[in-house]
Each structure stands twice: as C-alpha cells, then as structure tokens.
Design a protein around this motif. Structure first.
Motif, PDB file in Angstrom:
ATOM      1  N   VAL A 175      15.282 -45.767 111.930  1.00 41.86           N
ATOM      2  CA  VAL A 175      14.829 -46.329 113.208  1.00 41.86           C
ATOM      3  C   VAL A 175      13.386 -45.935 113.464  1.00 41.86           C
ATOM      4  O   VAL A 175      12.571 -46.747 113.931  1.00 41.86           O
ATOM      5  N   ARG A 176      13.039 -44.685 113.169  1.00 44.21           N
ATOM      6  CA  ARG A 176      11.644 -44.246 113.327  1.00 44.21           C
ATOM      7  C   ARG A 176      10.714 -45.118 112.497  1.00 44.21           C
ATOM      8  O   ARG A 176       9.639 -45.529 112.954  1.00 44.21           O
ATOM      9  N   ASP A 177      11.114 -45.370 111.253  1.00 42.63           N
ATOM     10  CA  ASP A 177      10.285 -46.217 110.383  1.00 42.63           C
ATOM     11  C   ASP A 177      10.186 -47.632 110.941  1.00 42.63           C
ATOM     12  O   ASP A 177       9.117 -48.255 110.882  1.00 42.63           O
ATOM     13  N   PHE A 178      11.284 -48.148 111.499  1.00 40.56           N
ATOM     14  CA  PHE A 178      11.315 -49.522 111.989  1.00 40.56           C
ATOM     15  C   PHE A 178      10.347 -49.740 113.148  1.00 40.56           C
ATOM     16  O   PHE A 178       9.720 -50.798 113.255  1.00 40.56           O
ATOM     17  N   ILE A 179      10.218 -48.758 114.028  1.00 42.66           N
ATOM     18  CA  ILE A 179       9.385 -48.947 115.222  1.00 42.66           C
ATOM     19  C   ILE A 179       7.918 -48.609 114.982  1.00 42.66           C
ATOM     20  O   ILE A 179       7.104 -48.691 115.909  1.00 42.66           O
ATOM     21  N   GLN A 180       7.576 -48.244 113.739  1.00 37.08           N
ATOM     22  CA  GLN A 180       6.172 -47.989 113.450  1.00 37.08           C
ATOM     23  C   GLN A 180       5.350 -49.250 113.716  1.00 37.08           C
ATOM     24  O   GLN A 180       5.735 -50.355 113.364  1.00 37.08           O
ATOM     25  N   GLY A 181       4.206 -49.088 114.364  1.00 34.18           N
ATOM     26  CA  GLY A 181       3.345 -50.215 114.655  1.00 34.18           C
ATOM     27  C   GLY A 181       3.684 -50.938 115.947  1.00 34.18           C
ATOM     28  O   GLY A 181       3.026 -51.923 116.288  1.00 34.18           O
ATOM     29  N   THR A 182       4.704 -50.468 116.676  1.00 34.34           N
ATOM     30  CA  THR A 182       5.054 -51.076 117.959  1.00 34.34           C
ATOM     31  C   THR A 182       4.521 -50.210 119.099  1.00 34.34           C
ATOM     32  O   THR A 182       3.922 -49.155 118.887  1.00 34.34           O
ATOM     33  N   GLU A 183       4.783 -50.649 120.318  1.00 27.26           N
ATOM     34  CA  GLU A 183       4.328 -49.899 121.500  1.00 27.26           C
ATOM     35  C   GLU A 183       5.257 -48.738 121.851  1.00 27.26           C
ATOM     36  O   GLU A 183       4.974 -47.986 122.781  1.00 27.26           O
ATOM     37  N   VAL A 184       6.346 -48.607 121.134  1.00 29.83           N
ATOM     38  CA  VAL A 184       7.331 -47.575 121.460  1.00 29.83           C
ATOM     39  C   VAL A 184       6.748 -46.185 121.225  1.00 29.83           C
ATOM     40  O   VAL A 184       6.140 -45.916 120.183  1.00 29.83           O
ATOM     41  N   LYS A 185       6.959 -45.305 122.178  1.00 31.40           N
ATOM     42  CA  LYS A 185       6.536 -43.913 122.064  1.00 31.40           C
ATOM     43  C   LYS A 185       7.780 -43.040 122.082  1.00 31.40           C
ATOM     44  O   LYS A 185       8.353 -42.771 123.132  1.00 31.40           O
ATOM     45  N   VAL A 186       8.173 -42.615 120.882  1.00 32.51           N
ATOM     46  CA  VAL A 186       9.407 -41.839 120.761  1.00 32.51           C
ATOM     47  C   VAL A 186       9.290 -40.500 121.462  1.00 32.51           C
ATOM     48  O   VAL A 186      10.256 -39.985 122.032  1.00 32.51           O
ATOM     49  N   SER A 187       8.101 -39.911 121.444  1.00 28.42           N
ATOM     50  CA  SER A 187       7.929 -38.566 122.010  1.00 28.42           C
ATOM     51  C   SER A 187       7.776 -38.581 123.531  1.00 28.42           C
ATOM     52  O   SER A 187       7.759 -37.523 124.160  1.00 28.42           O
ATOM     53  N   ALA A 188       7.643 -39.768 124.122  1.00 35.30           N
ATOM     54  CA  ALA A 188       7.449 -39.834 125.573  1.00 35.30           C
ATOM     55  C   ALA A 188       8.723 -39.420 126.311  1.00 35.30           C
ATOM     56  O   ALA A 188       9.833 -39.654 125.834  1.00 35.30           O
ATOM     57  N   GLU A 189       8.540 -38.811 127.476  1.00 29.76           N
ATOM     58  CA  GLU A 189       9.677 -38.361 128.270  1.00 29.76           C
ATOM     59  C   GLU A 189      10.090 -39.430 129.274  1.00 29.76           C
ATOM     60  O   GLU A 189       9.307 -40.322 129.618  1.00 29.76           O
TER      61      GLU A 189
END
Length: 545
Positions: free
Chosen positions: A317-331
């Motif tokens: 999933v981490r690899d899939f969202i690369q290059g998108t606006e998603v910020k996994v580390s955001a709270e």
C-alpha cells in the motif's frame, strides 16, 4: 538530625530503584486489550458502493420509450489512510463503476426489454406471467431479437462512500490498479495490485496508521474489519447493520506470492463477499494489510473455503500511494482525541474520557462507536463500576520494599567493609614495594597472652591511641593496616577510625585479624624466644580465632 552514611546509601538505593522501576513502567509500550485495539480502528472503516445506473431507450413496437432498470450495485470495504478524505479499497470493488465492462450494457438492455416489452406482449396474448413458461420463453427470444439491436443504453457510474454515521458521499478515483487476472490476459490489462485510492471532500476523518508488514510473523493475531454481504442483506437485522463494520479474528498463517509474484499474506480469519478492501489490523490497531481475495471450493457451486484468505501487505500500500497527495505520516485530529479517550476510559478515568469522546463527536458527529463510548463514560461517571484489586501496585510495592531492604543490607555491608583488606591483599602491597605499616592494636591482655605477631608489626595499645600517646613516625599518606583478634575486628575498626580522624588518610583493617593471617599460612614471628613447637601450637590456636 544528621544521617549516617549507611542510612543515606540505603535511602539513595531505594530512591534510585524507585526511579528505575517507574521509568521502566512509564517508558514501556502500553498493552492494548483486543477491544481497545479494534475500537481504535473501527471509526476509520467505511462501506464502499460501486453503482451503475442506466437510462435505456427502446422501442417495443409502439414508439420509443425510456426505461430505467434497477441499478447494478456492488459493495466492499474501504478505510481512511489520510484525514483529508483519502480512502484505500480493492481495485475490484470499484472496477464496475470505474471501468464498466462491455457486458453491462447488454445486460441493462436485456433487463429493460424483459421488463418493459415482454409483459405487455404477454398480456395482449392473454398469457399470465409464469402460466406458460415455454410460450413465455419464445416471446422473450423474439422480442430480444427484434428490439435489442435498436436499444440505446446510457450508463451513469458512480462510486460512493458510506461512513458509519450513515453519511453517503460520492467519491473520486485518484489512483487505480486493476485486480489480478485469473484467466488468459495476453495484454496484462487485468494484472495489477488490486488497489484503488479514493477521495471524498472533507477533513479530520479517522485514519488507520500503517504497520510494517515485514515485521509480521506467523501466528500474529489479526482482525479483519469490513461489511460482509451476508450481514448487509440479513433479513433479521435493521438498517444499522449496513453502516457499522463487522470484525472477524484470526492469525497470520502464511506468506505466499500471487501469480504476478507479488507478496501476499495468508490468514485463517473468516472473510466473505463484501469484506474485500477491508483493513486487517494488528493487536496495536495498526493496518498490516488489505483483504484482497478468498479461496473458493472447486466445482460449479464455488463456495468460499474459510481459513485460506489472502491479504495485500501494508508495505505494498505504501508503494501504491507513492506520487499521490496522501501523507501517511500526517496525524488525524480525530485520532488524537479518540485514542486519548479510549486510554482514559480503559484506565478508569471516566471524566477525562467523556471530554475526549465529546471532542471526537464534534469532529465527526454520530459515529456509532463514539456515541456508544461517550454514553458508557457518562454512565460510569454516574455509577462508577467497582475497581479491581490493584495487584500491579501491590506487586510494585513489594518489589520496592524488597529492593529497599536489599539495598540497605548491601549498603551496610559495603560500609562495613569499605576499609577492610584481606591478608593476601596485604602481601600484594608488600610485593609491589608499597611497604604498608602493619599496626598491632590488640588489647594489652590479648597481646600479652599471645607470643605471636605479624612480622614487622608495630604494637600500640588501644588505650595509647585513645589517649593520643603514640608516635607512628610515618607520612599521613602511607598505608596503615591495623589488626586485632576480636570478632568483627572490633578493636582494629575502632582504632582505624580514630587514626583517620587524626589525619592518617589510608588506614585499613585486616579482615579476620591475626587469625585470618595465620589461616592463610602467612609468616608469623614470636615476640620472645619461644621454642619452634610452641610457635606452631600458638599458630594452630590462632586458626580458631
């Protein structure tokens, strides 16, 4: 009131032990119950609906008409990965609405013809539906052959997200990877990671933090959250069953690869239609994978075989969202107050829990789990439940008391022996050329009764030292070793303390006194002319001192 050094050491040891244990307890990761781990995750789970509405224009023989057949609808599960409305689900869940297949147009057209044209023709023929099946089938074939070629179908596909508070929002596909192909697909159009990233308007949504799927081990407990179709369509459940996720439990049971050689995790946790795209969470409430496909039994029935379901790892999933606006580390502001409320509730701090739950309910109103926990906290404030016996604190207290007692014993022992020196250590000093002054401080009665002494020892009576009537004629920094024959070296210990007060900085006590020296087989000398046999007799007597 002044404290003795042993008491200070014991108190310091106890305090240090307390600090270490308290720091250890405070620094340790808080263990979550299964209930708390699931409650952390549930608000972030949403129902995904892929819906295709069709407008069909057809001519049954009396002019062109418009007909709207029942929509095609497929459901699955998704979960928020970013608080700004980003949701992860399976590619195959949204596929019918994202890329409608060609067969869907033909299916809508047939259904419209069978619903709009066939009943009217059967009525004109005087045939009631189901009365003459053979004649009815013949009419259907004839009508389809004549009407289908001119029928026009306009599709209106849409993907919707239904939150657990019942809010239905249209979603936009931001990134799409098709499902893995199970048949011949020479162009590879259907071979993907089976993931889709959706976006809905809004902010402050609950999110699921990602775990490291590489850290997963066989046997790790996991929980699958989702909306199985059997629950959504259950005739004995009310409408609330369609918006609140169900939970199944199991464990990691294997690590495999799919046909495209991509890693998948196997689990024995039950799953069924509708669970697709659902998060698989760990005992910490973190997302370790996404349910992607189940196992079917061979044969035309093709029923689901439980215990053999498969998960897309979170790292994929981490690899899939690369290059998108998603910020996994955001709270997520919601997560912050929701998790804090759960901690307070399960720790029994119900007033604090109520405050946090109220804040969570303001951020995303009317989520069932939030409303339920808020009501539970309010009830616990009004009618506090009995608190369990504090075994943990009792254990901590006993441990601290034991450590304090041990620390006090160790402190006293260290204090007693800090100036003591063994006979072998005295010999070592002599061999190093440090020439310690050996001082015989036995009481006069003991000194007179024994004709033996350590070679080179200077005798000074305790009374002389107490009265200050002695002259060691040595430098204040020279090592002095005092010995006696009393239990616990009582006299030499007292005299050593006296000498240190007088300015001699390195005064030691011979551990075990003259008897320990004799037992070590070290040389002794007679104070006066004494036959050899007498010397040996006294040596053996000293061994028992």
């Amino acid at each position: 009131m002044s404290l003795s050094l042993p008491r200070i050491l014991a108190t310091t040891g106890l305090a240090f032990s307390l600090v270490l244990i308290w720091a250890g307890l405070a620094g340790a990761d808080r263990t979550l119950t299964v209930q708390e781990a699931i409650l952390r995750a549930k608000p972030a789970v949403a129902l995904i609906v892929a819906e295709v509405v069709a407008e069909v224009r057809l001519n049954c023989g009396s002019g062109e008409t418009q007909f709207t057949p029942p929509p095609f609808r497929e459901t699955g599960t998704g979960w928020f990965i970013d608080a700004h409305g980003f949701i992860i689900t399976n590619g195959h869940v949204v596929q019918p609405a994202h890329t409608p297949p060609r067969w869907m147009v033909n299916s809508f057209a047939k259904r419209a013809i069978e619903s709009a044209c066939v009943p009217a023709i059967l009525k004109r023929m005087g045939i009631a539906p189901g009365e003459q099946p053979a004649a009815e089938d013949r009419v259907k074939r004839q009508v389809l052959d004549s009407v289908l070629p001119s029928t026009k179908v306009k599709l209106d596909p849409g993907i919707f997200v239904v939150l657990s508070n019942g809010t239905r929002v249209r979603a936009e596909v931001k990134k799409y990877s098709p499902p893995l192909s199970v048949g011949d697909d020479p162009e590879g159009k259907m071979s993907g990671r089976d993931l889709a990233l959706l976006k809905i308007p809004g902010k402050d949504f609950p999110i699921l933090p990602l775990a490291d799927s590489k850290a997963a081990k066989i046997g790790d407990p996991i929980h699958i959250l989702g909306f199985p179709g059997v629950v959504l369509s259950h005739e004995l459940l009310n409408q609330s069953a369609t918006v609140e996720a169900s939970v199944t439990n199991g464990a990691v049971s294997g690590f495999k690869q799919d046909k495209a050689n991509q890693p998948v995790i196997q689990t024995d946790a039950p799953a069924t239609w509708g669970n697709s795209g659902g998060p698989v969470v760990t005992a910490r409430g973190e997302m370790v994978g996404v349910l992607t496909f189940v196992s079917l039994a061979p044969g035309p029935e093709g029923g689901i075989v439980q215990g053999f379901n498969f998960i897309i790892p979170s790292n994929a999933v981490r690899d899939f969202i690369q290059g998108t606006e998603v910020k996994v580390s955001a709270e997520s502001p919601f997560n912050k107050v929701w998790w804090a409320g759960l901690v307070e509730e399960f720790d029994g701090n119900y007033k604090a829990a109520e405050r946090y739950f109220s804040e969570a309910n303001k951020l995303v109103p009317n989520l069932p789990d939030v409303k339920r926990m808020l009501a539970e906290a309010q009830e616990n404030i009004k009618n506090p439940p009995p608190r369990p016996f504090p075994w943990a604190w009792v254990t901590l207290g006993v441990t601290l008391a034991s450590l304090g007692s041990y620390g006090a014993m160790w402190g006293r022992k260290w204090w007693k022996n800090r100036h003591r020196i063994s006979p072998s250590a005295v010999i070592h000093l002599l061999e190093e050329g440090k020439s310690p002054l050996v001082l015989d401080v036995r009481k006069p009665s003991a000194f007179e009764a024994s004709p033996l002494k350590i070679p080179g020892a200077l005798y000074i009576s305790p009374e002389a030292i107490d009265a200050g009537k002695y002259d060691l004629e040595v430098e204040a920094n020279r090592t002095v070793v005092a010995y006696c024959t009393e239990p616990d070296e009582a006299t030499s210990a007292r005299m050593a303390q006296k000498l240190r007060r007088m300015g001699y900085k390195d005064v030691k006590i011979l551990r075990g006194g003259l008897g320990a020296w004799a037992n070590a087989g070290l040389p002794l000398e007679a104070k006066a002319g004494l036959p050899t046999i007498g010397v040996e007799l006294y040596k053996s007597m000293l061994g028992g001192v």
